[in-house]
Enzyme design. Structure first.
Site, short mmCIF file in Angstrom:
data_model
loop_
_atom_site.label_atom_id
_atom_site.label_comp_id
_atom_site.label_asym_id
_atom_site.label_seq_id
_atom_site.Cartn_x
_atom_site.Cartn_y
_atom_site.Cartn_z
CE LYS A 110 1.21 5.11 8.26
NZ LYS A 110 1.19 4.28 7.07
CG ASP A 165 5.88 3.79 0.77
OD1 ASP A 165 6.20 4.45 1.78
OD2 ASP A 165 4.69 3.63 0.41
CE1 TYR A 223 -3.66 2.57 0.69
CE2 TYR A 223 -2.34 3.27 2.58
CZ TYR A 223 -3.40 3.47 1.71
OH TYR A 223 -4.21 4.58 1.86
#
Ligand SMILES: *Cc1c(COP(=O)(O)O)cnc(C)c1O
Length: 436
Positions: free
Chosen positions: A267, A239, A144
């Site tokens: 994050k 990522d 994702y």
């Protein structure tokens, strides 16, 4: 445990917001229950509006590596807030965070700050396409990268497939430029490059997959991606929105000794406020506006309040603290394995650094298809039992748990107590289902 007030709050929320939430997974829909509404968090614990207390292993889905409301982070935010929260003009804080990030990720020679992980990956891909003059991108099934059009795509089968969108609303022409193949499958990626190599702008990969549960890249897999992209003149984008500061201080790139062309972050770098970033090779980043022609912008990019929270968080992360964090996570995971074994429930536990997943599966899982063979019904029994016992886990088999520096030995002991009972329930459920 009563959750009357949360139930009421959820009913009201559903009148004003689709599904009552601002991000789908928060609705607890796939675990057949409703979510506690959160009143506050402190350290490793969160408290719902009914006054129930939980040990939190979601940590806002990863960012809160220091736990909730860390005193230093709160003080830094307070201090900054009195000088204003946004200027839309340069500040020295942005250069400071750029330098700080580079100490963790040396491959990030230049950086662009954004406000979410979605923005980071979306912009990194535009840059890769602008830089290479190519359109196709490669992503892996079960990885994702946020919800932008071209990335909300997975393959229907194990074979290399022209992307089919995961959601209505995504133009099929956009999805068609996303080539999807299974994670951890060297042959699939070799074949794809043999066929499309000179059309591929970039491969984007979660350095450690975290969004199909925690799945590590097999030895040699990331180096293979590095080699194939380099040969084909494509970029490698790792990522690390989740794995950054989690798999290790320097993310998966550090663990697996990879130097990609671009890295995406999010994050943890925002310390609980909205920050994302992408960065990498000077030559590639130089193509970004205003230095180069590839456009990207943001009213709140590099926002001083958010950058301050990120800096205050990163400033507390020394090598020793990462060792401590990994050790705590290991203790928890070993305890969970022992508890499951005692109860006779087959599980597979994956951990790297401070991220982990308990898979309800008899067999090793290495990609989305194998993860999908896990017993989701057993996960649900476990999840609900843990929630009732005051342990707040991500409400899906396909997610990671996270440890924070605020978690105590007592938290871990209580979690394992709860887990022993939860696994007993799973064992009874398995017996009921006739599973051996
Ligand atoms: C969470 C996540 C994103 C998206 O970040 P948002 O801030 O939710 O937009 C992208 N990539 C990975 C690997 C993630 O875990």
């Amino acid at each position: 445990m009563s959750r009357t007030r949360s139930l009421e709050a959820f009913a009201t929320a559903q009148k004003f917001m689709p599904g009552g939430v601002n991000s789908p997974v928060r609705s607890f829909r796939n675990v057949d229950t409703t979510p506690p509404f959160i009143a506050k968090g402190k350290g490793s614990h969160i408290f719902d509006i009914d006054g129930n207390e939980y040990i939190d292993y979601v940590l806002s889905w990863g960012p809160l590596i220091l736990g909730h409301a860390d005193a230093d982070v709160v003080a830094a935010i307070r201090e900054q807030a009195q000088y204003g929260t946004s200027y839309g003009a340069p500040t020295e804080l942005e250069t400071e965070i750029a330098q700080k990030v580079q100490t963790f990720f040396p491959a990030i020679e230049m950086i662009r700050l954004v406000s979410s992980g979605t923005e980071a990956t979306m912009s990194a891909l535009r840059l890769a396409r602008g830089y290479t003059g190519r359109d196709k991108i490669v992503k892996f099934v079960g990885c994702y990268h946020g919800h932008s059009d071209g990335l909300l795509v997975k393959a229907g089968s194990g074979a290399a497939t022209m992307g089919v969108p995961d959601s209505p609303g995504i133009p099929s022409e956009i999805a068609a430029d996303t080539l999807t193949i299974p994670y951890n499958n060297p042959d699939a990626v070799k074949e794809l490059f043999a066929q499309y190599g000179d059309e591929i702008a970039a491969v984007i990969v979660e350095g450690v997959a975290g969004n199909m549960g925690c799945v590590l890249p097999q030895p040699g897999y990331l180096p293979l991606l590095r080699e194939l992209t380099q040969k084909a003149g494509a970029l490698l984008i790792v990522d690390e929105v989740m794995s950054g500061f989690r798999a290790a201080a320097g993310g998966a790139c550090e663990c697996f000794d990879i130097t990609p062309d671009l890295i995406c972050l999010g994050k943890v770098i925002g310390g609980g406020l909205p920050v994302g970033a992408f960065g990498g090779k000077r030559e590639v980043m130089g193509k970004l506006a205003p230095q180069g022609p590839v456009y990207q912008a943001g009213t709140l990019s590099g926002n001083p309040l958010a950058v301050t929270a990120g800096l205050a968080t990163m400033n507390k992360l020394s090598a020793d603290r990462f060792t401590e964090l990994a050790a705590k996570t290991e203790t928890l995971c070993q305890g969970l394995e022992a508890a499951a074994q005692e109860a006779g429930v087959p599980i597979i536990v994956h951990r790297i650094g401070s991220m982990f997943t308990v898979f309800f599966n008899e067999h090793e899982v290495t990609d989305y298809d194998t993860v999908a063979t896990s017993h989701l019904d057993e996960f649900n029994v476990y999840f609900l039992a843990m929630l009732e016992a005051g342990v707040y886990l991500a409400p899906s088999q396909f997610e990671c748990g996270f440890m924070s520096l605020a978690h105590t030995d007592e938290d871990i002991r209580q979690t394992l107590d709860a887990a022993r009972k939860a696994f007993q329930k799973v064992a009874a459920f398995r017996e009921h289902k006739g599973r051996k």
